[in-house]
Design an enzyme around this catalytic site. Sequence first.
Site, PDB file in Angstrom:
ATOM      1  N   LYS A 111      66.452 130.913  46.706  1.00 46.94           N
ATOM      2  CA  LYS A 111      65.350 131.812  47.098  1.00 46.94           C
ATOM      3  C   LYS A 111      65.887 132.863  48.045  1.00 46.94           C
ATOM      4  CE  LYS A 111      60.946 132.067  46.012  1.00 46.94           C
ATOM      5  NZ  LYS A 111      60.399 131.711  44.689  1.00 46.94           N
ATOM      6  N   ASP A 151      59.486 137.901  42.983  1.00 42.54           N
ATOM      7  CA  ASP A 151      58.603 137.011  43.734  1.00 42.54           C
ATOM      8  C   ASP A 151      57.555 137.906  44.397  1.00 42.54           C
ATOM      9  OD1 ASP A 151      58.069 135.000  46.295  1.00 42.54           O
ATOM     10  OD2 ASP A 151      58.710 133.915  44.516  1.00 42.54           O
TER      11      ASP A 151
END
Length: 419
Positions: A111, A151
């Site tokens: 991430k 995202d």
Amino acid sequence: MPMIVTKENLNPYEIVKKQIETAAAKLGLEPHIIEILKRPMRVLSVSFPVKMDDGSIRVFEGYRAQHNDALGPTKGGIRFHPDVTLDEVKALSMWMSFKCAVVGLPYGGGKGGVVCNPQTLSRGELERVSRGFIEAISQIIGPDKDIPAPDVYTNSQIMGWMMDTYSRINQSFSPGVITGKPLIIGGSKGRNEATAHGCVITIQEAMKKLGRPLKDATVAIQGFGNAGRTAAKLLAELGCKIVAVSDSKGAIYDPNGLDIAKVEHLKDHHTLLDYGAEYQIDPSALLELKVDILIPAALENAITSENADQVQAKIIAEAANGPISPDANRILTEKGIIVIPDILANAGGVTVSYFEWVQNLMNYYWSEEEVNKKLTDIMVQSFHAVYEAAEEYETDLRTAAYIISLKRITEAMKARGWV
């Protein structure tokens, strides 16, 4: 003596560690394996200068966390948000590991995030931030190392800029380094709708388990970004009644069902609140409506120990990452509410990202029908595997999903001789 009420810890990194411990206890995992899984294997913190439109130089900060690559290269999104923190990025990388493992993808979790407010940046500034960040982390990403994706507040265009920057650095066209790209440069058909599509598939299977039809089922959706908006459209097409939606500006509610086409138009051209003053409700009240299906599709910790008691939905499908805290999850489970956990409910996005990566590597591309069929097969199979694990271990769906993930990652670490 007065009772001391301790406030729930809502730090996402602490939450994911607690979730690991809960599932590991059910499995009887050795302490050293738990300790490995409770920490990302690598975290890179970067700062990089960007020339702004007015000629000034601004320094941006960003992070990339890689949790565990026992099953394969790490995979996970990049978010642009003013509240990005190191702990949040670490937690999200860990959730990605478990998300990939629960649906059987050959990936670990990664991430990334940049601390910024993209809504205050011009298109040129946004491009320079995107390219600057990918250049700063270029040494630890790659098609066989770590594959980013969109995202919160990032999109296919940003992924296109990032892929181009990486390709320039490596002096070769490298579409497999990033997923969620525009179709013309290696994106996959079905990717934009994939998170919501996967979520809707799990809702369909959960409703079958309850013996309830989708037609006329009432739905409330918190968050009207890509996932929430697409879920609303898909569920409406299946005959559901979307009674409430919200975004960062407010919430609207109509017990007779909202006109989703009108809501989409207002979202694109005005604001949801223009639907009419008589339909406006407090955004927090949306979570407490008496509906069949509730979809939290915004940010973390929407439902905590403070409001879980007021939730009245029969099924909650977590389109967002970490929208329900551990204490809230326990309360909801005790109330008999079926919670389809984030690592299963929103795994459609990473599943089609995996399909995109596979298509990039072999330079052969599939039709949207083929992509959607493969996605449906994986989501249906994964939902039933989690449901059966919940029955076997006499636990809730979230813990069951973690049990499956921990088993697979542990097996891979043992096979590689790590433990």
